[in-house]
Design a protein around this motif. Structure first.
Motif, mmCIF file in Angstrom:
data_model
loop_
_atom_site.group_PDB
_atom_site.id
_atom_site.type_symbol
_atom_site.label_atom_id
_atom_site.label_comp_id
_atom_site.label_asym_id
_atom_site.label_seq_id
_atom_site.Cartn_x
_atom_site.Cartn_y
_atom_site.Cartn_z
ATOM 1 N N ALA A 74 -32.861 -7.858 27.308
ATOM 2 C CA ALA A 74 -32.205 -8.068 26.702
ATOM 3 C C ALA A 74 -30.840 -8.591 25.919
ATOM 4 N N SER A 75 -32.028 -8.762 24.450
ATOM 5 C CA SER A 75 -31.007 -9.269 23.693
ATOM 6 C C SER A 75 -31.812 -9.125 22.302
ATOM 7 N N GLY A 76 -31.239 -9.188 21.221
ATOM 8 C CA GLY A 76 -31.756 -8.896 19.814
ATOM 9 C C GLY A 76 -32.663 -10.428 19.283
ATOM 10 N N HIS A 77 -32.490 -11.819 20.378
ATOM 11 C CA HIS A 77 -33.766 -12.522 20.422
ATOM 12 C C HIS A 77 -34.496 -12.440 21.403
ATOM 13 N N ALA A 78 -34.553 -11.956 23.016
ATOM 14 C CA ALA A 78 -35.546 -11.684 23.558
ATOM 15 C C ALA A 78 -36.305 -10.735 23.283
ATOM 16 N N LEU A 100 -32.858 -16.005 7.143
ATOM 17 C CA LEU A 100 -32.496 -15.097 8.150
ATOM 18 C C LEU A 100 -31.575 -15.137 9.032
ATOM 19 N N TYR A 101 -30.789 -14.566 10.064
ATOM 20 C CA TYR A 101 -29.927 -14.396 10.808
ATOM 21 C C TYR A 101 -30.145 -16.181 10.866
ATOM 22 N N GLY A 102 -29.045 -17.724 11.645
ATOM 23 C CA GLY A 102 -29.056 -18.009 11.936
ATOM 24 C C GLY A 102 -29.758 -18.463 12.856
ATOM 25 N N ALA A 147 -31.079 -8.740 5.203
ATOM 26 C CA ALA A 147 -31.156 -10.808 5.608
ATOM 27 C C ALA A 147 -29.262 -10.406 5.662
ATOM 28 N N ASN A 148 -28.928 -10.754 7.234
ATOM 29 C CA ASN A 148 -27.893 -11.806 7.415
ATOM 30 C C ASN A 148 -27.831 -13.439 7.310
ATOM 31 N N PRO A 149 -26.848 -13.257 5.998
ATOM 32 C CA PRO A 149 -25.574 -12.957 5.920
ATOM 33 C C PRO A 149 -25.527 -12.085 4.979
ATOM 34 N N VAL A 172 -40.195 -6.775 10.652
ATOM 35 C CA VAL A 172 -39.080 -6.874 9.829
ATOM 36 C C VAL A 172 -38.150 -6.500 11.251
ATOM 37 N N ASP A 173 -37.605 -7.477 10.808
ATOM 38 C CA ASP A 173 -35.421 -6.819 11.918
ATOM 39 C C ASP A 173 -34.809 -6.171 10.785
ATOM 40 N N SER A 174 -34.542 -5.219 11.607
ATOM 41 C CA SER A 174 -33.822 -3.386 10.905
ATOM 42 C C SER A 174 -32.360 -3.894 11.471
ATOM 43 N N HIS A 194 -35.101 -5.036 16.456
ATOM 44 C CA HIS A 194 -33.540 -4.647 16.470
ATOM 45 C C HIS A 194 -32.641 -6.069 17.518
ATOM 46 N N SER A 195 -31.690 -6.419 16.724
ATOM 47 C CA SER A 195 -30.095 -6.712 17.688
ATOM 48 C C SER A 195 -29.442 -5.504 17.806
ATOM 49 N N ALA A 196 -29.639 -4.868 18.950
ATOM 50 C CA ALA A 196 -29.163 -2.798 19.327
ATOM 51 C C ALA A 196 -27.645 -3.823 19.569
ATOM 52 N N THR A 197 -27.483 -5.594 19.998
ATOM 53 C CA THR A 197 -26.193 -5.330 20.307
ATOM 54 C C THR A 197 -25.104 -5.063 18.665
ATOM 55 N N LYS A 198 -25.375 -4.694 18.181
ATOM 56 C CA LYS A 198 -24.867 -4.247 16.680
ATOM 57 C C LYS A 198 -24.634 -2.739 16.335
ATOM 58 N N PHE A 199 -25.290 -2.507 15.397
ATOM 59 C CA PHE A 199 -24.776 -1.267 14.676
ATOM 60 C C PHE A 199 -25.370 0.039 15.602
HETATM 61 C C1 LIG Z 1 -30.612 -10.285 12.211
HETATM 62 C C2 LIG Z 1 -29.953 -10.397 13.852
HETATM 63 N N1 LIG Z 1 -30.862 -10.209 14.268
HETATM 64 C C3 LIG Z 1 -31.488 -10.795 15.572
HETATM 65 C C4 LIG Z 1 -30.140 -11.106 16.148
HETATM 66 C C5 LIG Z 1 -29.670 -11.950 17.050
HETATM 67 O O1 LIG Z 1 -28.862 -10.840 18.387
HETATM 68 P P1 LIG Z 1 -29.142 -10.964 19.602
HETATM 69 O O2 LIG Z 1 -27.671 -11.456 19.426
HETATM 70 O O3 LIG Z 1 -28.613 -9.945 20.662
HETATM 71 O O4 LIG Z 1 -29.946 -11.042 20.627
HETATM 72 C C6 LIG Z 1 -28.500 -11.003 15.011
HETATM 73 C C7 LIG Z 1 -27.534 -11.411 15.978
HETATM 74 O O5 LIG Z 1 -26.501 -11.705 15.752
HETATM 75 C C8 LIG Z 1 -28.563 -10.578 13.773
HETATM 76 O O6 LIG Z 1 -27.411 -11.056 13.143
#
Ligand SMILES: Cc1ncc(COP(=O)(O)O)c(C=O)c1O
Lengths: 416, 176
Positions: A74-78, A100-102, A147-149, A172-174, A194-199
């Motif tokens: 469902a999401s990158g966090h999932a 890491l992403y906060g 890494a984000n940000p 690895v979160d890519s 992956h968070s497929a939400t992004k690119f």
């Molecule tokens: C690097 C990274 N990992 C994971 C996530 C989490 O993804 P999602 O928002 O799809 O749950 C994000 C979202 O901003 C992200 O930037």
């Protein structure tokens, strides 16, 4: 990006992947149903566990990352929960980068504790500290390739070597790199999320995630991951590593992970991500080209204290970027505004073309002040470590004409 | 170790299309064992799978409806393919028996399961005119080539713009 996982649909010949907007799948007979429930045959039962449109995306992502299989969710966090779920037991520990992403820092540091899963954050640029943290009980090391940000690039090969030697799994979160810029499995990663939400989707249309397994980790020989190597009571005591070999992780992710955690990807979302992937190479090329131009321009601006973009000649990550991201350093990076917290907020509020919102990886350019938004939940110390101090502004450069973007930032900086 | 094994999709698909009867050496009566999974799947796809398992045979047991046999010699002809579901060490002896029985049973293929590889056995079998596949699972290969493996999110490695035929029944030749 265009063909993997998606040939013509056999019944109708439909060339674009159909959206199987469907919940459950008819059995041929009771024996077929039993085979499916026992995992003895391939097939669909119920869309919480698997769906043809989602499966097409899973195959494509596995192919793009050079993995054996994938599970979308469902999401990158999932995806992060799904990646850890087969590896962890109550009381288990893992190690994660402090850059890491906060949201990931909060998920690992706070929410995972409710499962009695424990995370130690380390500075993954300090390889000795990583080695010390990866003691015998640790299940995994979690890092972001890019890494984000903040334009930070991880030394994938060195970290994979350390993780591998310790018997742990490298995850690895890519998300920010995408497989077009970097394939962590080529450098030794065991699992990519992956968070497929992004690119991957690329248009700011969906929330989605994916876990991709390399198929290379020998769960049976390791003995550190009973979820994959010991009898699974809910499947009559079968052992995933023994029965499914290099398909064990992917099979477990569907048959146990998605079945019980329930964070399934919707077929419509899978379709939109498949559509996005068709243009991933073109978009990433443009994202990276635009980002480099904007970063270079910002570097010369008097109100800008510093720019953290890995492809800039002065970046401490330039060599790592040249090695791991030869096609471009992505389009998400940070810069510091002279004038601190207040000036950072004024820049963000002063833009007309950049959208002020909490996302990255959109066709539109985005701007954010992490300290007051995504990284707000963290302590000052954590924010500084994550590259999200008070003066920091994060950009996600989109596909617009780059001169328009520069003009917008110029105006906003002048007013800041 | 030795070099990686590569088999073309055309070779594997050809075998899976041609073969009708498979003698599975090492098939287990325990439904949770990988051999039992593979046997059941291949049966569902229309193959006749005859289990060779001396212990099960001694007890008069059937596996998935087929009486277990003591050895390859006890399997009624024709046997198109011998599927070796035993360790790599045991593969040589089983292969040699397949070579000996080749004419009588009309054996064409010796297939060693995922994780099973015996280069000496392969060389002897190939010299005797048998087709040899090693370190592959016919269930996974069938699923991979006819799209089912991808249903579970696994990369099939197959890229094709051709409209697929619905899953072929075994032994129907290439016109299916
Ligand atoms: C690097 C990274 N990992 C994971 C996530 C989490 O993804 P999602 O928002 O799809 O749950 C994000 C979202 O901003 C992200 O930037």
């Amino acid at each position: 990006m265009i063909h993997a996982g998606a040939g013509p649909e056999p019944v109708s010949g439909a060339r674009q992947t159909p959206i199987f907007q469907n919940t459950a799948y008819a059995f041929h007979d009771a024996d077929h149903a039993a085979s499916l429930f026992n995992l003895q045959t391939f097939g669909f039962i119920y869309s919480r566990l698997g769906n043809p449109t989602v499966a097409a995306l899973e195959q494509r992502l596995a192919s793009l990352e050079g993995g054996r299989g994938a599970a979308c969710c469902a999401s990158g966090h999932a995806a992060q929960v799904l990646a850890f779920f087969p590896l962890m037991e109550p009381g288990s520990r893992f190690v994660a980068s402090n850059r890491l992403y906060g949201g990931s820092i909060t998920q690992f540091g706070r929410t995972f504790r409710k499962f009695d899963w424990h995370c130690d954050f380390v500075d993954t640029e300090d390889l000795a500290a990583v080695e010390a943290a990866l003691d015998a009980g640790v299940k995994a090391l979690f890092i972001e390739s890019l890494a984000n940000p903040g334009g930070v690039v991880s030394d994938l090969e060195a970290l994979a070597e350390l993780t591998n030697a310790s018997g742990a799994v490298l995850i690895v979160d890519s998300t920010l790199a995408t497989p077009w810029l970097c394939r962590p499995m080529d450098w030794g990663a065991d699992v990519v999320v992956h968070s497929a939400t992004k690119f991957l989707s690329g248009n700011g249309t969906v929330i989605g995630g994916a876990v991709i397994d390399s198929g290379r980790f020998d769960w049976g020989a390791s003995g550190r991951f009973p979820g994959l190597s010991e009898p699974e009571p809910a499947y009559h005591g079968l052992k995933f590593s023994e029965t499914f070999g290099d398909l064990a992780f992917t099979t477990h992710a569907h048959a146990v992970g998605l079945r019980d955690l329930g964070a399934t990807m919707a077929p419509m979302n899978a379709f939109l991500i498949l559509l996005g992937l068709e243009t991933l190479s073109l978009r990433m090329e443009r994202h990276c080209r635009n980002a480099l131009r904007v970063a270079e321009w910002l570097e010369g601006h008097p109100k800008v204290a510093w720019v953290s973009y890995a492809a800039l000649p002065g970046s401490p990550y330039r060599d790592l970027a040249a090695k791991y991201l030869p096609n471009g350093a992505g389009s998400v990076f940070t810069f510091g505004v002279r004038g601190g917290y207040e000036a950072g907020i004024r820049v963000v509020e002063g833009c007309d073309l950049f959208s002020h919102l909490a996302n990255v990886g959109d066709a539109r350019s985005l701007i954010l002040h992490p300290a007051s938004t995504t990284h707000r939940q963290l302590s000052d110390e954590q924010r500084a470590a994550a590259g999200a101090g008070p003066e920091v502004v994060r950009l996600s450069i989109g596909l617009e004409t780059v001169d328009d973007l520069i003009r917008d930032l110029d105006r906003a900086l002048a007013a800041a | 170790m030795t070099s990686a094994l590569t088999y073309s999709d055309a070779l594997i698909a050809g075998i899976l299309r041609r073969v009708r009867t498979i003698a599975m050496v090492g098939a287990s009566p325990n439904w949770k064992r990988p051999s039992n999974f593979a046997m059941k799947y291949l049966q569902e796809k229309g193959y006749r799978v005859i289990p060779v398992n001396p212990r099960a045979a001694a007890g008069g047991a059937s596996i998935l409806g087929e009486p277990a046999r003591t050895s390859l010699a006890d399997v009624p002809a024709p046997v198109d393919m011998v599927d070796v579901f035993r360790g790599s060490d045991a593969a040589l002896e089983i292969t040699r028996e397949a070579i000996r029985l080749r004419e009588e049973k009309r054996i064409e293929v010796v297939w060693m399961q995922l994780g099973v590889r015996n280069d000496e056995a392969a060389a002897e079998a190939e010299a005797a005119g048998l087709t040899v596949v090693m370190n592959r699972c016919p269930k996974i290969e069938y699923g991979r080539l006819w799209g089912e493996l991808g249903w579970g999110g696994v990369d099939s490695g197959v890229i094709s713009s051709r409209r697929p035929r619905l899953v072929p029944a075994p032994g129907r030749g290439t016109s299916e």
